[in-house]
Design a protein around this motif. Structure first.
Motif, mmCIF file in Angstrom:
data_model
loop_
_atom_site.group_PDB
_atom_site.id
_atom_site.type_symbol
_atom_site.label_atom_id
_atom_site.label_comp_id
_atom_site.label_asym_id
_atom_site.label_seq_id
_atom_site.Cartn_x
_atom_site.Cartn_y
_atom_site.Cartn_z
ATOM 1 N N ALA A 35 0.820 -1.213 0.000
ATOM 2 C CA ALA A 35 0.000 0.000 0.000
ATOM 3 C C ALA A 35 0.852 1.261 0.000
ATOM 4 O O ALA A 35 0.341 2.358 -0.279
ATOM 5 C CB ALA A 35 -0.932 -0.005 1.211
ATOM 6 N N LEU A 36 2.151 1.112 0.288
ATOM 7 C CA LEU A 36 3.045 2.275 0.277
ATOM 8 C C LEU A 36 3.586 2.580 -1.116
ATOM 9 O O LEU A 36 4.397 3.503 -1.276
ATOM 10 C CB LEU A 36 4.226 2.030 1.237
ATOM 11 N N ALA A 37 3.163 1.834 -2.130
ATOM 12 C CA ALA A 37 3.715 1.986 -3.485
ATOM 13 C C ALA A 37 3.666 3.425 -4.006
ATOM 14 O O ALA A 37 4.673 3.924 -4.538
ATOM 15 C CB ALA A 37 2.990 1.034 -4.445
ATOM 16 N N PRO A 38 2.536 4.147 -3.891
ATOM 17 C CA PRO A 38 2.531 5.529 -4.404
ATOM 18 C C PRO A 38 3.555 6.421 -3.698
ATOM 19 O O PRO A 38 4.168 7.282 -4.346
ATOM 20 C CB PRO A 38 1.100 5.999 -4.116
ATOM 21 N N ARG A 39 3.750 6.208 -2.429
ATOM 22 C CA ARG A 39 4.720 7.020 -1.700
ATOM 23 C C ARG A 39 6.148 6.638 -2.081
ATOM 24 O O ARG A 39 7.036 7.497 -2.164
ATOM 25 C CB ARG A 39 4.511 6.853 -0.198
ATOM 26 N N PHE A 40 6.383 5.340 -2.350
ATOM 27 C CA PHE A 40 7.722 4.913 -2.764
ATOM 28 C C PHE A 40 8.094 5.528 -4.113
ATOM 29 O O PHE A 40 9.250 5.890 -4.353
ATOM 30 C CB PHE A 40 7.788 3.385 -2.868
ATOM 31 N N SER A 41 7.117 5.627 -5.000
ATOM 32 C CA SER A 41 7.422 6.163 -6.338
ATOM 33 C C SER A 41 7.818 7.630 -6.274
ATOM 34 O O SER A 41 8.547 8.122 -7.142
ATOM 35 C CB SER A 41 6.206 5.988 -7.258
ATOM 36 N N ALA A 42 7.356 8.314 -5.221
ATOM 37 C CA ALA A 42 7.698 9.733 -5.072
ATOM 38 C C ALA A 42 8.950 9.944 -4.237
ATOM 39 O O ALA A 42 9.441 11.075 -4.116
ATOM 40 C CB ALA A 42 6.526 10.480 -4.431
ATOM 41 N N ALA A 43 9.475 8.857 -3.640
ATOM 42 C CA ALA A 43 10.657 8.990 -2.786
ATOM 43 C C ALA A 43 11.893 9.289 -3.615
ATOM 44 O O ALA A 43 12.039 8.816 -4.751
ATOM 45 C CB ALA A 43 10.856 7.712 -1.978
ATOM 46 N N ARG A 44 12.806 10.058 -3.030
ATOM 47 C CA ARG A 44 14.019 10.431 -3.742
ATOM 48 C C ARG A 44 15.179 9.491 -3.468
ATOM 49 O O ARG A 44 16.175 9.519 -4.195
ATOM 50 C CB ARG A 44 14.415 11.858 -3.362
ATOM 51 N N SER A 45 15.066 8.667 -2.440
ATOM 52 C CA SER A 45 16.168 7.775 -2.091
ATOM 53 C C SER A 45 15.634 6.556 -1.347
ATOM 54 O O SER A 45 14.485 6.530 -0.888
ATOM 55 C CB SER A 45 17.199 8.498 -1.210
ATOM 56 N N ALA A 46 16.503 5.554 -1.211
ATOM 57 C CA ALA A 46 16.146 4.366 -0.436
ATOM 58 C C ALA A 46 15.936 4.714 1.031
ATOM 59 O O ALA A 46 15.084 4.133 1.706
ATOM 60 C CB ALA A 46 17.236 3.304 -0.592
ATOM 61 N N GLN A 47 16.704 5.686 1.505
ATOM 62 C CA GLN A 47 16.554 6.097 2.908
ATOM 63 C C GLN A 47 15.173 6.697 3.153
ATOM 64 O O GLN A 47 14.574 6.469 4.217
ATOM 65 C CB GLN A 47 17.642 7.113 3.276
ATOM 66 N N ASP A 48 14.651 7.444 2.174
ATOM 67 C CA ASP A 48 13.293 7.980 2.311
ATOM 68 C C ASP A 48 12.275 6.840 2.395
ATOM 69 O O ASP A 48 11.322 6.899 3.182
ATOM 70 C CB ASP A 48 12.957 8.884 1.122
ATOM 71 N N CYS A 49 12.475 5.801 1.610
ATOM 72 C CA CYS A 49 11.557 4.648 1.645
ATOM 73 C C CYS A 49 11.614 3.938 3.001
ATOM 74 O O CYS A 49 10.582 3.542 3.554
ATOM 75 C CB CYS A 49 11.902 3.668 0.527
ATOM 76 N N VAL A 50 12.823 3.770 3.527
ATOM 77 C CA VAL A 50 12.963 3.136 4.848
ATOM 78 C C VAL A 50 12.259 3.974 5.901
ATOM 79 O O VAL A 50 11.582 3.436 6.793
ATOM 80 C CB VAL A 50 14.452 2.946 5.199
ATOM 81 N N ARG A 51 12.387 5.273 5.788
ATOM 82 C CA ARG A 51 11.720 6.153 6.765
ATOM 83 C C ARG A 51 10.204 5.969 6.702
ATOM 84 O O ARG A 51 9.524 5.962 7.741
ATOM 85 C CB ARG A 51 12.112 7.600 6.483
ATOM 86 N N MET A 52 9.666 5.793 5.509
ATOM 87 C CA MET A 52 8.219 5.555 5.369
ATOM 88 C C MET A 52 7.819 4.227 6.016
ATOM 89 O O MET A 52 6.767 4.131 6.663
ATOM 90 C CB MET A 52 7.835 5.555 3.889
ATOM 91 N N VAL A 53 8.644 3.207 5.839
ATOM 92 C CA VAL A 53 8.339 1.906 6.441
ATOM 93 C C VAL A 53 8.357 2.008 7.967
ATOM 94 O O VAL A 53 7.478 1.455 8.648
ATOM 95 C CB VAL A 53 9.342 0.841 5.959
ATOM 96 N N VAL A 54 9.332 2.709 8.503
ATOM 97 C CA VAL A 54 9.425 2.858 9.960
ATOM 98 C C VAL A 54 8.220 3.630 10.491
ATOM 99 O O VAL A 54 7.672 3.298 11.555
ATOM 100 C CB VAL A 54 10.742 3.555 10.343
ATOM 101 N N GLU A 55 7.783 4.653 9.752
ATOM 102 C CA GLU A 55 6.595 5.398 10.179
ATOM 103 C C GLU A 55 5.358 4.512 10.190
ATOM 104 O O GLU A 55 4.483 4.658 11.043
ATOM 105 C CB GLU A 55 6.372 6.595 9.243
ATOM 106 N N GLU A 56 5.285 3.572 9.255
ATOM 107 C CA GLU A 56 4.119 2.698 9.149
ATOM 108 C C GLU A 56 4.154 1.565 10.169
ATOM 109 O O GLU A 56 3.137 1.206 10.762
ATOM 110 C CB GLU A 56 4.043 2.110 7.736
ATOM 111 N N PHE A 57 5.338 0.998 10.410
ATOM 112 C CA PHE A 57 5.442 -0.203 11.235
ATOM 113 C C PHE A 57 6.190 0.016 12.556
ATOM 114 O O PHE A 57 6.232 -0.902 13.377
ATOM 115 C CB PHE A 57 6.163 -1.311 10.467
ATOM 116 N N GLY A 58 6.755 1.166 12.741
ATOM 117 C CA GLY A 58 7.613 1.356 13.913
ATOM 118 C C GLY A 58 6.886 1.652 15.197
ATOM 119 O O GLY A 58 7.507 1.764 16.251
ATOM 120 N N VAL A 59 5.561 1.801 15.166
ATOM 121 C CA VAL A 59 4.800 2.074 16.381
ATOM 122 C C VAL A 59 3.981 0.839 16.737
ATOM 123 O O VAL A 59 3.772 -0.049 15.918
ATOM 124 C CB VAL A 59 3.865 3.291 16.190
#
Length: 477
Positions: free
Chosen positions: A437-461
């Motif tokens: 479900a994060l696919a649209p946000r990944f396509s707009a990410a500028r780096s792999a680190q941005d994608c990891v940050r999105m994953v942590v925001e989704e699953f880190g809590v």
């Protein structure tokens, strides 16, 4: 001068109503504590449960003592025990018997002028001595004590008779029936008109059960503390080992360096909600000698030093075989054999990918692990996994190998199955769906680190039951 024979009892009992209320409160509280004690399930390995049970036992013993004392207050001073013509006592007429009543307090008085000795009937019961045998003279009292406790009694009695000091101490006795009891003795000298010691009185309390309960609390508490210290030490070792083995790089990593089609790689370790649960999850990315790149994540069963040491072994072997040029499929087979023959058998899951930047081809194999997720053009899908069972599950297992051609801008996500917390709302199978479900946000990410940050925001809590790893690789142009 009034006798001190029953100095442990008040001369005038208080109002019965107030004592009855205290007795009722004590019985009610005793019942509630006993209910908690019965509900405390204790097994051999549950140190904290044994400590809790010991505290409940101690509280019950103390409430039993309190109830008996209040009962004595209500009854008032009993008559001095006396033998009738037949030589029997009132205790013998009591069908319950002295042991059934579990009396724990008795009194004694030794007259130094007449050598007369008076014991309460409770004291005969405490010492396990029949009234027909008579009370023990003061100079024979020590014969019932443990040899190592006799000097203490001698010192206390001497200080009382010679220096007028009160007696307050504990010692152990051996009854005639061989039972060992712990007694607390308190006493004082009785002076005549000239200030000389005329007699000595003492109150004895049987504190055997109380001390046994206190000892159980202390020992179980010490055992619990040792377990905690051991757990803290093992946790520290596990964390240090994990930090030493996992890749030292932080942020983004470019693999291989200075090459078209290189991967922009970032990863993150998500700990479990309980800090003590350091597991065997790993992630790694490294450049191979032939210019290709290795990407891997995996997980071993268990927690603590055993899991992290096993993870160190597996990751070290994986790195070595990848550097030697072994393909992902056969590499998984060797890892399976290694885990099967290790001194500490375990099960593991893993995914191993080798990326060729010249052809932009990903070769990969898996062992009972979630498949990598490929994101392209705002949508995502799980790669079709080749054959592969859990590592350590089957001897001689064969592992297939698959290939996937990647394109510039593609995002590859590898993760372990602890990423999603177990809950009513989410199961482990929902982790991949939430990542996709994060696919649209990944396509707009500028780096792999941005994608990891999105994953942590989704699953880190939330309350994560297990640790997890996520690795993101973004294909360059």
């Amino acid at each position: 001068m009034p006798s001190h024979l029953f100095a442990d009892r008040p001369a005038q009992p208080p109002e019965p109503g107030s004592v009855d209320a205290l007795i009722s409160q004590t019985r009610r509280l005793r019942g509630e504590v006993d209910a908690v004690r019965r509900d405390t399930v204790v097994d051999e390995d549950d140190v904290q449960g044994r400590w809790q049970r010991a505290l409940c036992d101690l509280a019950v013993h103390q409430l039993d003592d309190l109830g008996r004392h209040l009962g004595q207050l209500k009854e008032g001073p009993p008559a001095v025990p006396a033998l009738d013509g037949s030589g029997s006592t009132d205790d013998e007429a009591d069908p319950a018997g002295p042991e059934a009543r579990q009396t724990r307090i008795g009194s004694a008085e030794w007259d130094l002028l007449t050598d007369e000795v008076n014991w309460s009937e409770e004291l005969f019961q405490i010492f396990g001595r029949s009234p027909e045998a008579g009370p023990l003279p003061l100079d024979e009292l020590g014969s019932t004590l443990f040899s190592e406790d006799q000097p203490l009694l001698t010192s206390m009695v001497t200080a009382c008779l010679v220096d007028g000091k009160p007696i307050d101490g504990e010692f152990r006795i051996v009854r005639a029936d061989g039972r060992v009891r712990t007694l607390h003795m308190r006493g004082e000298p009785v002076l005549d008109s000239d200030g000389c010691t005329a007699s000595m009185w003492a109150v004895f309390r049987d504190v055997s059960e109380l001390r046994r309960s206190q000892r159980a609390v202390r020992e179980s508490g010490d055992s619990l503390q040792r377990r905690r210290e051991i757990a803290q030490t093992e946790h520290r070792l596990a964390v240090e080992l994990q930090e030493a083995v996992l890749p030292p790089w932080r942020g983004s990593l470019r693999l291989p360096h200075h090459t078209n089609g290189a991967l922009d790689v970032a990863a993150h370790y998500l700990p479990a909600a309980t800090s003590a649960l350091v597991g065997g999850d790993w992630y790694d990315a490294l450049e191979l000698p032939d210019g290709r790149s290795l990407l891997t994540v995996g997980d071993l069963t268990g927690h603590g030093v055993t899991a992290t040491s096993g993870m160190a072994m597996m990751l070290g072997a994986l790195r070595g075989m990848a550097m030697a040029g072994i393909d992902p499929g056969p590499l998984m087979g060797w890892l399976n054999q290694l885990l099967e023959t290790s001194a500490q058998p375990a099960l593991g899951s893993a995914v191993c990918c080798r990326y060729d930047p010249a052809r932009r081809v990903l070769s990969w194999a898996q062992a009972g692990h979630p498949a990598p997720l490929l994101f392209r053009g705002g949508s995502g899908r799980a790669l079709r996994p080749p054959e592969g069972v859990l590592l350590g599950a089957t001897s001689g297992a064969a592992y297939g190998q698959a290939e996937e051609r990647l394109e510039p801008g593609d995002v590859l996500v590898l993760h372990t199955d602890g990423l999603t917390p177990r809950s009513i709302e989410f199961g482990r199978a929902d982790g991949a769906e939430r990542l996709l479900a994060l696919a649209p946000r990944f396509s707009a990410a500028r780096s792999a680190q941005d994608c990891v940050r999105m994953v942590v925001e989704e699953f880190g809590v939330g309350e994560r039951e297990d640790d997890a790893c996520v690795l993101v690789a973004r294909v360059g142009g």
